[in-house]
Write a protein that holds these residues in place. Structure first.
Motif, PDB file in Angstrom:
ATOM      1  N   TRP A  59     -22.212  59.412  66.459  1.00  0.00           N
ATOM      2  CA  TRP A  59     -22.366  59.800  67.862  1.00  0.00           C
ATOM      3  C   TRP A  59     -22.396  58.587  68.794  1.00  0.00           C
ATOM      4  N   TRP A  60     -22.484  57.396  68.226  1.00  0.00           N
ATOM      5  CA  TRP A  60     -22.440  56.172  69.025  1.00  0.00           C
ATOM      6  C   TRP A  60     -21.013  55.652  69.187  1.00  0.00           C
ATOM      7  N   GLY A  61     -20.036  56.425  68.781  1.00  0.00           N
ATOM      8  CA  GLY A  61     -18.641  56.040  68.962  1.00  0.00           C
ATOM      9  C   GLY A  61     -18.166  55.094  67.874  1.00  0.00           C
ATOM     10  N   ARG A  62     -17.176  54.279  68.199  1.00  0.00           N
ATOM     11  CA  ARG A  62     -16.584  53.343  67.244  1.00  0.00           C
ATOM     12  C   ARG A  62     -16.758  51.906  67.729  1.00  0.00           C
ATOM     13  N   PRO A  63     -17.989  51.436  67.781  1.00  0.00           N
ATOM     14  CA  PRO A  63     -18.220  50.060  68.252  1.00  0.00           C
ATOM     15  C   PRO A  63     -17.900  49.043  67.175  1.00  0.00           C
ATOM     16  N   SER A  64     -18.014  47.786  67.540  1.00  0.00           N
ATOM     17  CA  SER A  64     -17.815  46.712  66.576  1.00  0.00           C
ATOM     18  C   SER A  64     -19.102  46.404  65.799  1.00  0.00           C
ATOM     19  N   GLY A  65     -20.175  47.056  66.147  1.00  0.00           N
ATOM     20  CA  GLY A  65     -21.461  46.889  65.481  1.00  0.00           C
ATOM     21  C   GLY A  65     -22.517  47.705  66.202  1.00  0.00           C
ATOM     22  N   TYR A  66     -23.697  47.719  65.624  1.00  0.00           N
ATOM     23  CA  TYR A  66     -24.814  48.470  66.195  1.00  0.00           C
ATOM     24  C   TYR A  66     -26.004  47.532  66.358  1.00  0.00           C
TER      25      TYR A  66
END
Length: 113
Positions: A59-66
């Motif tokens: 649900w946080w999308g497709r980021p490069s990291g968290y």
């Protein structure tokens, strides 16, 4: 193996802040996680559900990291040491889960208030 599909644009890291001000027990900690981390509606407000959510993060999308920044950890740990110990274990397991993937999870504890 990458988490993104070819042609899917990736954003920078997804950042969230977990504010533990006033948190003194497990139910309040889990409620605060649900609110501050914008956990999905299916979050079951228990440790297993938190573990599941932190291993999914779709649900946080497709980021490069968290990135999760936690404020007020020392006071929370002093007020609820067993709950804090369990929370730390769940967070450590999530960090370990994401470490070999191309979207690592970083958790920082910011107690400068």
């Amino acid at each position: 193996m990458t988490a993104s599909e070819p042609g899917t644009p990736r954003t920078g890291p997804h950042r969230a802040e977990l504010d533990l001000d006033g948190v003194r027990d497990e139910p309040t900690f889990l409620d605060r996680c649900a609110r501050d981390l914008a956990l999905p509606q299916w979050f079951g407000h228990n440790w297993d559900a938190l573990d599941d959510c932190l291993r999914d993060l779709s649900w946080w999308g497709r980021p490069s990291g968290y990135e999760i920044r936690i404020r007020g950890w020392q006071r929370f740990r002093a007020a609820a040491p067993e709950t804090a110990r369990t929370a730390a274990d769940v967070l450590a397991d999530a960090i370990e889960y994401w470490a070999p993937r191309d979207t690592p999870l970083t958790v920082t504890f910011d107690d400068q208030e």
